[in-house]
Design a protein around this motif. Structure first.
Motif, PDB file in Angstrom:
ATOM      1  N   UNK A   1       0.854  -1.182   0.000  1.00  0.00           N
ATOM      2  CA  UNK A   1       0.000   0.000   0.000  1.00  0.00           C
ATOM      3  C   UNK A   1       0.893   1.236   0.000  1.00  0.00           C
ATOM      4  N   UNK A   2       0.708   2.084  -0.991  1.00  0.00           N
ATOM      5  CA  UNK A   2       1.505   3.306  -1.137  1.00  0.00           C
ATOM      6  C   UNK A   2       0.588   4.510  -0.955  1.00  0.00           C
TER       7      UNK A   2
ATOM      8  N   UNK B   1      -3.826   6.882  -2.900  1.00  0.00           N
ATOM      9  CA  UNK B   1      -3.300   5.593  -2.476  1.00  0.00           C
ATOM     10  C   UNK B   1      -3.299   4.636  -3.652  1.00  0.00           C
ATOM     11  N   UNK B   2      -2.294   3.779  -3.649  1.00  0.00           N
ATOM     12  CA  UNK B   2      -2.199   2.703  -4.642  1.00  0.00           C
ATOM     13  C   UNK B   2      -1.960   1.417  -3.860  1.00  0.00           C
ATOM     14  N   UNK B   3      -2.822   0.436  -4.049  1.00  0.00           N
ATOM     15  CA  UNK B   3      -2.686  -0.863  -3.398  1.00  0.00           C
ATOM     16  C   UNK B   3      -2.392  -1.894  -4.473  1.00  0.00           C
ATOM     17  N   UNK B   4      -1.364  -2.702  -4.258  1.00  0.00           N
ATOM     18  CA  UNK B   4      -1.048  -3.754  -5.217  1.00  0.00           C
ATOM     19  C   UNK B   4      -1.158  -5.110  -4.550  1.00  0.00           C
TER      20      UNK B   4
ATOM     21  N   UNK C   1      -8.904   7.133   4.529  1.00  0.00           N
ATOM     22  CA  UNK C   1      -9.899   7.174   3.458  1.00  0.00           C
ATOM     23  C   UNK C   1      -9.310   6.705   2.126  1.00  0.00           C
ATOM     24  N   UNK C   2      -8.156   7.241   1.755  1.00  0.00           N
ATOM     25  CA  UNK C   2      -7.540   6.878   0.475  1.00  0.00           C
ATOM     26  C   UNK C   2      -7.155   5.403   0.458  1.00  0.00           C
ATOM     27  N   UNK C   3      -6.574   4.915   1.558  1.00  0.00           N
ATOM     28  CA  UNK C   3      -6.177   3.508   1.630  1.00  0.00           C
ATOM     29  C   UNK C   3      -7.397   2.597   1.566  1.00  0.00           C
ATOM     30  N   UNK C   4      -8.433   2.935   2.312  1.00  0.00           N
ATOM     31  CA  UNK C   4      -9.652   2.134   2.288  1.00  0.00           C
ATOM     32  C   UNK C   4     -10.265   2.069   0.899  1.00  0.00           C
TER      33      UNK C   4
ATOM     34  N   UNK D   1      -6.815   1.788  -6.766  1.00  0.00           N
ATOM     35  CA  UNK D   1      -6.536   3.212  -6.557  1.00  0.00           C
ATOM     36  C   UNK D   1      -7.615   3.838  -5.681  1.00  0.00           C
ATOM     37  N   UNK D   2      -7.203   4.806  -4.883  1.00  0.00           N
ATOM     38  CA  UNK D   2      -8.143   5.542  -4.052  1.00  0.00           C
ATOM     39  C   UNK D   2      -7.627   6.938  -3.789  1.00  0.00           C
ATOM     40  N   UNK D   3      -8.526   7.842  -3.427  1.00  0.00           N
ATOM     41  CA  UNK D   3      -8.137   9.230  -3.156  1.00  0.00           C
ATOM     42  C   UNK D   3      -9.045   9.813  -2.081  1.00  0.00           C
ATOM     43  N   UNK D   4      -8.524  10.805  -1.396  1.00  0.00           N
ATOM     44  CA  UNK D   4      -9.290  11.562  -0.407  1.00  0.00           C
ATOM     45  C   UNK D   4      -8.908  13.021  -0.557  1.00  0.00           C
TER      46      UNK D   4
END
Length: 95
Positions: free
Chosen positions: A11-12, A22-25, A55-58, A36-39
């Motif tokens: 998780x970045x 956030x970017x989760x691989x 929020x972004x990670x979730x 991908x996620x954003x807040x």
């Protein structure tokens, strides 16, 4: 039939000017998926970076989970079609 696998998840998080992305691989060893996620912080809100991170990670993890479920649903459909074509037992995977 028993087997054990290890899937690697990373998780970045990046924050700039009130926006956290956030970017989760997920690396399964045969496939790599990226979510991908954003807040976006309202300028009137207090600057609490942890909230943006959460929020972004979730959201990135939820995106990754959706992709994984989409793949699984397609695989179940393909396996079900093969089992019917082979006149074998119907698979009972619950989605």
């Amino acid at each position: 039939m028993s087997h054990t696998l290890e899937w690697k998840t990373r998780l970045y998080l990046f924050e700039e000017d009130g926006t956290t992305t956030a970017r989760a691989t997920l690396d399964t060893g045969t496939t790599v998926l990226t979510g991908h996620g954003a807040a976006h912080r309202n300028p009137a809100d207090a600057d609490v970076p942890e909230i943006g991170d959460e929020l972004a990670a979730g959201r990135a993890l939820r995106d990754l989970g959706r992709q994984l479920l989409d793949i699984a649903e397609g695989d179940v459909g393909s396996a079900d079609a093969r089992s019917h074509a082979e006149a074998g037992p119907v698979l009972g995977w619950s989605l």
